[in-house]
Design an enzyme around this catalytic site. Sequence first.
Site, mmCIF file in Angstrom:
data_model
loop_
_atom_site.group_PDB
_atom_site.id
_atom_site.type_symbol
_atom_site.label_atom_id
_atom_site.label_comp_id
_atom_site.label_asym_id
_atom_site.label_seq_id
_atom_site.Cartn_x
_atom_site.Cartn_y
_atom_site.Cartn_z
ATOM 1 N N ILE A 11 0.812 -1.213 0.000
ATOM 2 C CA ILE A 11 0.000 0.000 0.000
ATOM 3 C C ILE A 11 0.850 1.271 0.000
ATOM 4 C CG2 ILE A 11 -0.299 0.203 2.504
ATOM 5 C CD1 ILE A 11 -3.320 0.854 1.857
ATOM 6 N N ASP A 34 -0.090 -0.790 9.446
ATOM 7 C CA ASP A 34 0.136 0.502 10.097
ATOM 8 C C ASP A 34 1.626 0.745 10.314
ATOM 9 O OD1 ASP A 34 -0.883 2.935 11.238
ATOM 10 O OD2 ASP A 34 -0.565 2.096 13.234
ATOM 11 N N GLY A 121 -6.003 -8.286 10.704
ATOM 12 C CA GLY A 121 -4.727 -8.751 11.263
ATOM 13 C C GLY A 121 -4.866 -9.069 12.736
ATOM 14 N N TYR A 123 -6.354 -7.594 15.004
ATOM 15 C CA TYR A 123 -7.684 -7.352 15.572
ATOM 16 C C TYR A 123 -8.623 -8.535 15.356
ATOM 17 C CZ TYR A 123 -6.691 -2.467 16.785
ATOM 18 O OH TYR A 123 -6.179 -1.324 17.355
#
Length: 167
Positions: A11, A34, A121, A123
Amino acid sequence: MTTIDVVLGDITTENVDAIVTAANESLLGGGGVDGAIHRAAGRRLAEAGGKIGPCPPGEAMATPAFDLDPPVRHVIHTVGPVWEGGRYGEAGVLASCYRRCLAVADELGAGSVAFPAIATGVYGFPPEQAARIAVTTLRSTPTEVSRIRLIAFDAETLDLLRTALAA
């Protein structure tokens, strides 16, 4: 009209106006996608996130993209739900992530946005259900964004997103 593409990739290298990061509430950086975005954007991304955070689950906030290569100008931070079996409104929170990201993109004037698979992921959101929610929500949300790219980090996610898009 908005077009939605599904691709396997990184990304941080997308040719879009804004990229979405699946953030934690602090917006200071984390693991997975992230962490990759924070590494690519540089330390100023965490500093900017710390100034606007915290961000509650289902919401979205934007910062500059800092060291990410143009045309990426913005990082849209959204906090997905932690999967607790589906009994606590997790699906609604995940759908809200996608809707709020599009609203923020519209506020920024972003014509193109790249999304990761939010909350799948650490979570723990079930990937197949998450793919359906992502595609259904992005298709049904009014937006000025003309191009949406769903970026899969592995072949399984790619297949799930493509299946959801074809449905």
